[in-house]
Design a protein around this motif. Structure first.
Motif, PDB file in Angstrom:
ATOM      1  N   VAL A   1       0.868  -1.181   0.000  1.00  0.00           N
ATOM      2  CA  VAL A   1       0.000   0.000   0.000  1.00  0.00           C
ATOM      3  C   VAL A   1       0.904   1.231   0.000  1.00  0.00           C
ATOM      4  N   TYR A   2       0.774   2.087  -1.018  1.00  0.00           N
ATOM      5  CA  TYR A   2       1.544   3.337  -1.067  1.00  0.00           C
ATOM      6  C   TYR A   2       0.631   4.471  -0.635  1.00  0.00           C
ATOM      7  N   ILE A   3       0.643   4.787   0.655  1.00  0.00           N
ATOM      8  CA  ILE A   3      -0.337   5.794   1.099  1.00  0.00           C
ATOM      9  C   ILE A   3       0.004   7.180   0.573  1.00  0.00           C
ATOM     10  N   LEU A   4       1.254   7.411   0.207  1.00  0.00           N
ATOM     11  CA  LEU A   4       1.601   8.726  -0.358  1.00  0.00           C
ATOM     12  C   LEU A   4       2.016   8.610  -1.824  1.00  0.00           C
ATOM     13  N   GLY A   5       1.689   7.489  -2.437  1.00  0.00           N
ATOM     14  CA  GLY A   5       1.983   7.340  -3.859  1.00  0.00           C
ATOM     15  C   GLY A   5       3.417   6.928  -4.133  1.00  0.00           C
ATOM     16  N   THR A   6       3.762   6.904  -5.430  1.00  0.00           N
ATOM     17  CA  THR A   6       5.127   6.528  -5.834  1.00  0.00           C
ATOM     18  C   THR A   6       5.678   7.561  -6.791  1.00  0.00           C
ATOM     19  N   ASP A   7       6.990   7.480  -7.044  1.00  0.00           N
ATOM     20  CA  ASP A   7       7.605   8.457  -7.936  1.00  0.00           C
ATOM     21  C   ASP A   7       7.799   7.873  -9.335  1.00  0.00           C
ATOM     22  N   TYR A   8       8.607   8.537 -10.148  1.00  0.00           N
ATOM     23  CA  TYR A   8       8.718   8.160 -11.554  1.00  0.00           C
ATOM     24  C   TYR A   8       9.502   6.871 -11.773  1.00  0.00           C
ATOM     25  N   LEU A   9      10.044   6.294 -10.701  1.00  0.00           N
ATOM     26  CA  LEU A   9      10.689   4.993 -10.848  1.00  0.00           C
ATOM     27  C   LEU A   9       9.968   3.938 -10.007  1.00  0.00           C
ATOM     28  N   GLY A  10       8.785   4.266  -9.563  1.00  0.00           N
ATOM     29  CA  GLY A  10       8.003   3.310  -8.791  1.00  0.00           C
ATOM     30  C   GLY A  10       8.502   3.122  -7.373  1.00  0.00           C
ATOM     31  N   ARG A  11       9.138   4.176  -6.799  1.00  0.00           N
ATOM     32  CA  ARG A  11       9.615   4.057  -5.417  1.00  0.00           C
ATOM     33  C   ARG A  11       8.597   4.705  -4.484  1.00  0.00           C
ATOM     34  N   ASP A  12       8.536   4.186  -3.274  1.00  0.00           N
ATOM     35  CA  ASP A  12       7.549   4.653  -2.305  1.00  0.00           C
ATOM     36  C   ASP A  12       7.861   6.093  -1.882  1.00  0.00           C
ATOM     37  N   MET A  13       6.919   7.006  -2.070  1.00  0.00           N
ATOM     38  CA  MET A  13       7.159   8.413  -1.714  1.00  0.00           C
ATOM     39  C   MET A  13       7.308   8.599  -0.209  1.00  0.00           C
ATOM     40  N   LEU A  14       6.532   7.825   0.587  1.00  0.00           N
ATOM     41  CA  LEU A  14       6.619   7.950   2.044  1.00  0.00           C
ATOM     42  C   LEU A  14       8.040   7.642   2.517  1.00  0.00           C
ATOM     43  N   ALA A  15       8.560   6.494   2.041  1.00  0.00           N
ATOM     44  CA  ALA A  15       9.908   6.112   2.460  1.00  0.00           C
ATOM     45  C   ALA A  15      10.925   7.129   1.973  1.00  0.00           C
ATOM     46  N   ARG A  16      10.750   7.595   0.749  1.00  0.00           N
ATOM     47  CA  ARG A  16      11.725   8.554   0.207  1.00  0.00           C
ATOM     48  C   ARG A  16      11.701   9.868   0.972  1.00  0.00           C
ATOM     49  N   THR A  17      10.486  10.304   1.360  1.00  0.00           N
ATOM     50  CA  THR A  17      10.393  11.557   2.108  1.00  0.00           C
ATOM     51  C   THR A  17      11.057  11.414   3.475  1.00  0.00           C
ATOM     52  N   ILE A  18      10.826  10.248   4.096  1.00  0.00           N
ATOM     53  CA  ILE A  18      11.405  10.055   5.428  1.00  0.00           C
ATOM     54  C   ILE A  18      12.926   9.950   5.358  1.00  0.00           C
ATOM     55  N   TYR A  19      13.429   9.171   4.416  1.00  0.00           N
ATOM     56  CA  TYR A  19      14.893   9.070   4.312  1.00  0.00           C
ATOM     57  C   TYR A  19      15.506  10.371   3.808  1.00  0.00           C
ATOM     58  N   GLY A  20      14.736  11.077   2.968  1.00  0.00           N
ATOM     59  CA  GLY A  20      15.192  12.406   2.531  1.00  0.00           C
ATOM     60  C   GLY A  20      15.279  13.351   3.711  1.00  0.00           C
ATOM     61  N   GLY A  21      14.281  13.242   4.597  1.00  0.00           N
ATOM     62  CA  GLY A  21      14.282  14.059   5.800  1.00  0.00           C
ATOM     63  C   GLY A  21      15.497  13.774   6.657  1.00  0.00           C
ATOM     64  N   GLN A  22      15.868  12.496   6.711  1.00  0.00           N
ATOM     65  CA  GLN A  22      17.050  12.117   7.484  1.00  0.00           C
ATOM     66  C   GLN A  22      18.267  12.930   7.025  1.00  0.00           C
ATOM     67  N   ILE A  23      18.459  12.978   5.718  1.00  0.00           N
ATOM     68  CA  ILE A  23      19.625  13.696   5.201  1.00  0.00           C
ATOM     69  C   ILE A  23      19.480  15.195   5.411  1.00  0.00           C
ATOM     70  N   SER A  24      18.280  15.711   5.149  1.00  0.00           N
ATOM     71  CA  SER A  24      18.085  17.154   5.313  1.00  0.00           C
ATOM     72  C   SER A  24      18.318  17.573   6.761  1.00  0.00           C
ATOM     73  N   ILE A  25      17.736  16.810   7.705  1.00  0.00           N
ATOM     74  CA  ILE A  25      17.884  17.180   9.115  1.00  0.00           C
ATOM     75  C   ILE A  25      19.333  17.012   9.557  1.00  0.00           C
ATOM     76  N   MET A  26      19.979  15.969   9.056  1.00  0.00           N
ATOM     77  CA  MET A  26      21.403  15.777   9.379  1.00  0.00           C
ATOM     78  C   MET A  26      22.221  16.976   8.934  1.00  0.00           C
ATOM     79  N   ILE A  27      21.929  17.437   7.713  1.00  0.00           N
ATOM     80  CA  ILE A  27      22.664  18.605   7.224  1.00  0.00           C
ATOM     81  C   ILE A  27      22.407  19.802   8.121  1.00  0.00           C
ATOM     82  N   GLY A  28      21.140  19.965   8.516  1.00  0.00           N
ATOM     83  CA  GLY A  28      20.816  21.056   9.428  1.00  0.00           C
ATOM     84  C   GLY A  28      21.576  20.933  10.730  1.00  0.00           C
ATOM     85  N   LEU A  29      21.565  19.720  11.311  1.00  0.00           N
ATOM     86  CA  LEU A  29      22.225  19.497  12.606  1.00  0.00           C
ATOM     87  C   LEU A  29      23.723  19.705  12.517  1.00  0.00           C
TER      88      LEU A  29
END
Lengths: 361, 327
Positions: free
Chosen positions: A134-162
């Motif tokens: 179930v992709y509750i937030l949909g998928t991207d242009y390569l069929g990857r889960d947007m929820l997971a990508r946003t969360i892991y993307g957040g990891q990098i963004s917040i790390m950069i901030g920290l």
């Protein structure tokens, strides 16, 4: 009358009821808690931290796994197979209608391909577990889960901030207190260097540093360095000012008359007293690091694939934003909420740690 | 007599280099301090009282200030020639200081206990628990009620008078030989002033500490001090015991000071006396008596030369052309 006369002592005691010691930090905490927006911000930031940094332990899908049958699926609570099949059948109907209307034979190839995909999907849909996802937030242009990508993307963004904030604070504190405490030519040297760096366009310098440093697999690290090298300027100026005003204060003079050395004066008396303002500046700077990183990623200078930050996600999302708006909205909303929360928290901290706002009750 | 002198200041000079010129804040000050003695230094604002005492501890902010000459002999050694490490062992341990404004002299971020224990551990080499006990004992001596509870509080939870008591407790916690009190009561109200002075007196007597009391209040020195130095424009103009200074002031400036104190025991219908004029700007002061423009008994010689210090008896000196050989 001698002062430590027994009666006198007792009389004084009755007037001097014991008050529980409240440190300035406890006091600031009390004021912070009274600020509703700051508390909300703190909760949101906390939840973001737990979710992004605990992502590996939580049951999220992989952020790298591509699935060609699940490309650009919209957010839905239905299993992926059902959503994909529904969409393929829709497109099949559209194509059939178009062929009838325009009579273009070249569209028949597309129709054939889609019919094949429908057959393939129908064959797999009950047997292959991937279509049960179930992709509750949909998928991207390569069929990857947007929820997971946003969360892991957040990891990098917040790390950069920290990391950016911490490095900036470190360099800023060291150079600022050095200049402020020692004064003289060292202060001048640091001050002029800061002026020089200020006069250069920030983004340009970051881009130049990024292109100078060896890139490759470690592009996140390069990004950290580039951002940190530029961002200590303001903090160092603030710390310098604080140290100069504090070093002439009487309690420092008193400490010196008690035999305290320079190290003790800096670390025991000067820095703790300027810590409040350092924390405020750092919290308020934190969002700007994330913004800068997003901007760089948006320009294609940021994190490289398959890793993603909020910035790269937004930049990917923009490319299909009319057809697949969720690809833009999901990371953009995630980032905006976090930045809002951070700013509220920073504002709350500023009010709480400001020695002028002693609104105790 | 000389063997119980613990601090000997000889011809101390502290100058400040400013854009406007050379400011001679302290210009040739000499005095002795005996064990257990209370010495008062009186003078108007800007007469160099505080700078003298900062110079004794080598705490003059430099630049712009520097010590241009003189000796401060403490227990046989010249403090001004010591390395920084050596001076740090003396500061707070052998000579400690109480400052004017107790509201700003304590670090607002640290508990009283932290600030006191640190000093004691640093100088006395006690462990933390013993240092805390010592700190509590000192607070009790200084008249802080419930010291074992109060010690864990922060400075903002103390009133001004209480903070000054804490400062005194802290200053005396290493049982120093000399306590320098730089206008310890100026920032406090009158009833607390009396208590604080009484406290300094009582504790210094009990611990055998010599006290240098800097003040511009003649009432304070009259009640507290054994001997008095009167300072004007960076120099000591008159020195003597408290009795001598008050009953028989020699220098016109001292006479003026004493006349300008309101007296309760003398009914008077006249306006209270005040010395005419302002204290001089000590930047680029010529070599004359700095008091002559305000002096009622000024002579021609006062305008051209600084008077020689006249010895009028044991430890009794006055710097004025009216006395000694210039007479």
């Amino acid at each position: 009358m001698p002062l430590n006369d027994k009666n006198n002592d007792r009389a004084t005691n009755e007037f001097n009821q014991y008050v529980k010691p409240v440190s300035l930090w406890a006091d600031a905490w009390k004021r912070l808690r009274r600020n509703k927006m700051a508390v909300l911000g703190m909760w949101i930031v906390g939840i973001y931290m737990v979710v992004t940094f605990g992502a590996a332990l939580l049951p999220f899908k992989s952020y790298t796994e591509q699935e060609m049958l699940h490309i650009n699926l919209p957010p839905s609570f239905k299993p992926a197979g059902v959503v994909a099949l529904g969409r393929l059948e829709e497109r099949k109907a559209d194509l059939e209608e178009a062929i009838v209307k325009s009579g273009r034979p070249d569209l028949k190839q597309d129709l054939e391909r889609i019919e094949n995909e429908i057959v393939q999907l129908k064959g797999e849909i009950d047997t292959d577990p991937k279509h049960k996802r179930v992709y509750i937030l949909g998928t991207d242009y390569l069929g990857r889960d947007m929820l997971a990508r946003t969360i892991y993307g957040g990891q990098i963004s917040i790390m950069i901030g920290l990391i950016g904030t911490l490095t900036a604070a470190m360099i800023g504190i060291v150079l600022g207190s050095l200049g402020g405490y020692l004064g003289g030519w060292i202060d001048n040297l640091i001050g002029r260097f800061v002026d020089l760096m200020y006069s250069l366009p920030y983004m340009l310098v970051v881009i130049i540093i990024m292109s100078m440093l060896p890139t490759g697999s470690n592009s996140i690290f390069v990004l950290y360095i580039a951002i940190a090298m530029i961002s200590w300027l303001t903090i160092s100026r603030v710390v310098r000012g604080q140290i100069i005003s504090l070093k002439n204060s009487e309690f420092v003079e008193a400490a010196r008359s008690m035999g305290a050395g320079s190290g003790r004066i800096i670390f025991r008396h000067l820095l703790p007293n300027s810590l409040g303002i350092i924390i405020i500046y750092s919290t308020l700077q934190f969002p700007s690091f994330i913004m800068n990183e997003s901007f760089l990623s948006f320009l294609g200078l940021g994190v490289s694939a398959p890793r993603a930050s909020w910035g790269t996600l937004v930049s990917e999302g923009v490319q299909g934003m009319q057809l697949y708006p969720w690809r833009l909205l999901v990371p953009a909303v995630a980032m905006t909420v976090f930045l809002f929360a951070m700013n509220f928290l920073g504002d709350g901290l500023r009010d709480a740690l400001d020695p002028q706002s002693k609104n105790r009750n | 007599m000389t063997d119980d002198v613990i601090l000997q200041v000889k011809d101390l000079r502290a100058y400040f280099k400013l854009d406007e010129g050379l400011l001679k804040a302290v210009d040739g000050v000499s005095f002795d301090l005996r064990k257990g003695e209370t010495l008062g230094i009186v003078g108007e604002s800007g007469s160099g009282k505080s700078v003298t005492n900062l110079a004794i501890m080598k705490l003059i902010p430099s630049p712009p200030g520097h010590i241009a000459g003189g000796e401060v002999v403490f227990m046989g050694d010249d403090i001004l020639k010591m390395p920084d490490d050596g001076i740090r062992k003396i500061r707070g341990n052998k000579i400690s200081m109480i400052f004017q404004d107790p509201m700003t002299c304590l670090n607002p971020f640290l508990k009283i206990s932290t600030q006191m224990i640190e000093t004691i551990v640093l100088h006395q080499g006690l462990d933390k628990a013993a240092a805390k006990e010592k700190a509590i004992e000192m607070l009790k001596l200084a008249g802080i009620p419930a010291p074992e509870k109060r010690i864990d509080q922060y400075p903002h939870q103390f009133s001004g008078g209480m903070r000054q008591r804490v400062m005194i407790a802290m200053a005396l916690s290493c049982e120093p030989e000399i306590l320098i009190a730089d206008e310890p009561t100026t920032a406090l109200d009158v009833t607390i002033q009396a208590q604080i002075l009484e406290l300094i007196n009582e504790l210094s007597e009990r611990l055998g500490t010599a006290v240098i009391l800097i003040t511009h209040s003649l009432g304070v020195v009259a009640g507290m001090c054994d001997s008095i130095c009167v300072m004007y424009a960076g120099r000591i103009v008159e020195r003597g015991t408290a009795d001598e200074i008050f009953s028989d002031p020699k220098h016109p400036y001292t006479q003026g000071l004493i006349k300008s104190v309101p007296r309760l025991d003398k009914v008077s219908t006249q306006r209270l006396y005040s010395i005419p004029g302002q204290p001089p700007n000590v930047i680029n002061l010529p070599d004359c008596c700095p008091f002559f423009p305000r002096c009622e008994r000024a002579m021609d010689v006062c305008k051209t030369k600084y008077p020689k210090v006249a010895e009028l008896g044991d430890k009794r000196t006055v710097a004025c052309w009216l006395y000694g050989e210039g007479k």
